[in-house]
Design a protein around this motif. Structure first.
Motif, PDB file in Angstrom:
ATOM      1  N   ARG A   1       0.800  -1.222   0.000  1.00  0.00           N
ATOM      2  CA  ARG A   1       0.000   0.000   0.000  1.00  0.00           C
ATOM      3  C   ARG A   1       0.830   1.268   0.000  1.00  0.00           C
ATOM      4  O   ARG A   1       0.282   2.360  -0.118  1.00  0.00           O
ATOM      5  CB  ARG A   1      -0.945  -0.006   1.207  1.00  0.00           C
ATOM      6  N   THR A   2       2.127   1.163   0.165  1.00  0.00           N
ATOM      7  CA  THR A   2       2.997   2.332   0.092  1.00  0.00           C
ATOM      8  C   THR A   2       4.210   1.978  -0.750  1.00  0.00           C
ATOM      9  O   THR A   2       4.510   0.811  -0.989  1.00  0.00           O
ATOM     10  CB  THR A   2       3.465   2.797   1.484  1.00  0.00           C
ATOM     11  N   ASN A   3       4.901   3.004  -1.190  1.00  0.00           N
ATOM     12  CA  ASN A   3       6.076   2.810  -2.019  1.00  0.00           C
ATOM     13  C   ASN A   3       7.116   3.828  -1.609  1.00  0.00           C
ATOM     14  O   ASN A   3       6.935   5.026  -1.816  1.00  0.00           O
ATOM     15  CB  ASN A   3       5.726   2.973  -3.504  1.00  0.00           C
ATOM     16  N   GLY A   4       8.199   3.354  -1.001  1.00  0.00           N
ATOM     17  CA  GLY A   4       9.233   4.285  -0.564  1.00  0.00           C
ATOM     18  C   GLY A   4      10.317   3.566   0.195  1.00  0.00           C
ATOM     19  O   GLY A   4      10.508   2.354   0.064  1.00  0.00           O
ATOM     20  N   THR A   5      11.021   4.306   1.042  1.00  0.00           N
ATOM     21  CA  THR A   5      12.130   3.783   1.833  1.00  0.00           C
ATOM     22  C   THR A   5      11.957   4.207   3.284  1.00  0.00           C
ATOM     23  O   THR A   5      11.502   5.321   3.563  1.00  0.00           O
ATOM     24  CB  THR A   5      13.478   4.309   1.298  1.00  0.00           C
ATOM     25  N   ALA A   6      12.309   3.315   4.190  1.00  0.00           N
ATOM     26  CA  ALA A   6      12.353   3.637   5.615  1.00  0.00           C
ATOM     27  C   ALA A   6      13.681   3.141   6.164  1.00  0.00           C
ATOM     28  O   ALA A   6      14.178   2.088   5.750  1.00  0.00           O
ATOM     29  CB  ALA A   6      11.188   2.993   6.358  1.00  0.00           C
ATOM     30  N   ALA A   7      14.256   3.897   7.073  1.00  0.00           N
ATOM     31  CA  ALA A   7      15.570   3.546   7.603  1.00  0.00           C
ATOM     32  C   ALA A   7      15.660   3.910   9.078  1.00  0.00           C
ATOM     33  O   ALA A   7      15.029   4.870   9.539  1.00  0.00           O
ATOM     34  CB  ALA A   7      16.675   4.257   6.824  1.00  0.00           C
ATOM     35  N   ILE A   8      16.455   3.133   9.798  1.00  0.00           N
ATOM     36  CA  ILE A   8      16.705   3.394  11.211  1.00  0.00           C
ATOM     37  C   ILE A   8      18.199   3.562  11.429  1.00  0.00           C
ATOM     38  O   ILE A   8      19.002   2.831  10.849  1.00  0.00           O
ATOM     39  CB  ILE A   8      16.151   2.252  12.098  1.00  0.00           C
ATOM     40  N   LYS A   9      18.563   4.538  12.235  1.00  0.00           N
ATOM     41  CA  LYS A   9      19.938   4.748  12.676  1.00  0.00           C
ATOM     42  C   LYS A   9      19.966   4.530  14.175  1.00  0.00           C
ATOM     43  O   LYS A   9      19.247   5.190  14.939  1.00  0.00           O
ATOM     44  CB  LYS A   9      20.401   6.166  12.358  1.00  0.00           C
TER      45      LYS A   9
ATOM     46  N   ALA B   1      17.098   8.723   2.060  1.00  0.00           N
ATOM     47  CA  ALA B   1      17.037   8.276   3.456  1.00  0.00           C
ATOM     48  C   ALA B   1      18.399   8.401   4.120  1.00  0.00           C
ATOM     49  O   ALA B   1      18.512   8.854   5.266  1.00  0.00           O
ATOM     50  CB  ALA B   1      16.538   6.834   3.524  1.00  0.00           C
ATOM     51  N   ARG B   2      19.455   7.999   3.412  1.00  0.00           N
ATOM     52  CA  ARG B   2      20.804   8.121   3.976  1.00  0.00           C
ATOM     53  C   ARG B   2      21.160   9.576   4.229  1.00  0.00           C
ATOM     54  O   ARG B   2      21.769   9.916   5.256  1.00  0.00           O
ATOM     55  CB  ARG B   2      21.826   7.467   3.036  1.00  0.00           C
TER      56      ARG B   2
END
Length: 410
Positions: free
Chosen positions: A321-329, A393-394
């Motif tokens: 249902r979504t299109n993208g990037t997610a990131a955790i630091k 995201a980076r």
């Protein structure tokens, strides 16, 4: 509670850490009435559960007894866990209740990395050479036979506890002490320390769902590993359209099948070596470090809900249902000592992409880098961002890191 008054519920075994697993319970509870089996009565999660039993979640007999007590009070649709150390007790309960789920031998094989390696070899799954040893002398023989560098790791631990790279024979005695100390605290499904071939290349994980023995890869998680010779995971990135997925999906599915895993969510770790993807290990549960949350932000796929549906014998919704990037630091201190400064401005209105900032350590608390520190004492906090690409995201994580103020006093 009245049995007739309740809908069939989902039993959740352990995995109730509010920071790293709270979202799992919340997302499962949005779809099913929840009964909890845990070592302590519910506190923060009390509003999410309809009933509970207190039991040692690492003890199969205790978990089965608790599950039977819940089943005497309620109809039960399924049983699930996202805790690595409760996989076998959960399988024992599933078998006792006659519900959909993984067998005890399959969960034992996924917990014991030596058994996993043997099954990978038997099924032609690309992995690493591995030898189980119980002494430094045995480790020295295995390392020479394997060829340096090697990796030492406890056979049935998780979260990189006791895992260390060894480049030369001179480093082996100290590395053995570190790995053996971790092995002293490992789960009962395995024993000893593994001496393994070091796999060169970037590390990723493949997040999979399996139902009725059919595995589908859902997402790829790109990992950032730091603090060599240790293997601390300090960042993860998930993108909806990761081009690696078609290449790594078949290898992940073969690894899951080799262990006899038939149901649930799997977090399959591998290295992208010059000879192709090679398996590090298969974790038969949702990945840690909020990877399930990243998957949902990037793709719309709800891993805890999917796990719950599979546990209850339902076909999960795999619609993206979504299109993208997610990131955790994940934030680590600059040194070991007392945390004196910890500041990041989070109120900027122009940052709708800053999804979450969570602090794990307050000013004045002691923090410790590896090898002295562990996941509890080394991590200061983390932040999660969303973006339309991995590069963006980076950049956002880098900008936050540049603004972060951290200091420690020895």
């Amino acid at each position: 509670m009245s049995r007739s008054a309740n809908l069939p519920l989902l039993i959740v075994v352990g995995g109730t850490d509010p920071i790293y697993r709270g979202y799992c319970l919340e997302q499962a509870a949005a779809a099913y009435p929840i009964a909890l089996i845990d070592a302590k009565p519910p506190t923060w999660q009390r509003h999410l559960v309809v009933d509970h039993e207190v039991a040692d979640t690492h003890d199969s007999e205790a978990v089965v007894a608790a599950g039977l007590a819940l089943a005497a009070r309620h109809p039960v649709a399924g049983v699930v866990t996202w805790d690595e150390y409760t996989l076998v007790p959960t399988a024992e309960l599933v078998a006792r209740l006659g519900l959909p789920g993984n067998s005890v031998p399959a969960m034992a094989a996924s917990r014991d990395k030596a058994t996993s390696r043997r099954r990978f070899t038997e099924h032609g799954v690309p992995s690493a050479k591995s030898t189980r040893v119980g002494t430094l002398e045995g480790a020295a023989v295995a390392a020479e036979r394997t060829g340096f560098p090697v990796v030492l790791k406890p056979s049935s631990h998780a979260a990189s506890i006791g895992v260390i790279r060894v480049d030369t024979p001179h480093e082996l005695p100290a590395a053995w002490e570190f790995a053996a100390a971790g092995a002293d605290e490992q789960g009962p499904e395995g024993s000893g320390v593994l001496v393994e071939e070091y796999l060169w290349g970037p590390e990723v994980s493949v997040e999979c769902v399996t139902q009725g023995g059919i595995t589908q890869a859902l997402a790829v998680t790109r990992k950032e590993v730091a603090f060599p010779p240790y293997f601390e995971e300090v960042g993860h990135t998930v993108s909806d359209d990761d081009p690696l997925l078609p290449a790594v999906a078949p290898v992940a599915a073969r690894a899951v099948r080799a262990l006899g895993v038939t149901d649930g969510i799997q977090h399959v770790e591998m290295r992208l070596t010059p000879s192709g993807p090679r398996i590090i290990e298969v974790n038969a549960r949702i990945g840690g470090d909020l990877i399930g949350k990243l998957v949902r932000l990037a793709t719309g796929l709800d891993l805890p809900r999917i796990a719950a549906d599979v546990a209850c014998g339902k076909s999960p919704d795999l619609t993206r249902r979504t299109n993208g990037t997610a990131a955790i630091k994940i934030v680590y201190p600059p040194a070991t000592g007392s945390l004196t400064v910890r500041h990041l401005e989070t109120a900027a209105p122009d940052r709708p992409w800053l999804h979450q900032v969570t602090w794990l350590r307050d000013v004045g608390e002691h923090v410790a880098l590896p090898p002295e520190g562990n996941l509890d004492s080394a991590r200061v906090g983390f932040f999660i961002v969303t973006a339309d690409s991995p590069e963006s995201a980076r950049d956002r994580l880098d900008s936050l890191s540049a603004e972060l103020s951290l200091a420690v006093a020895s």
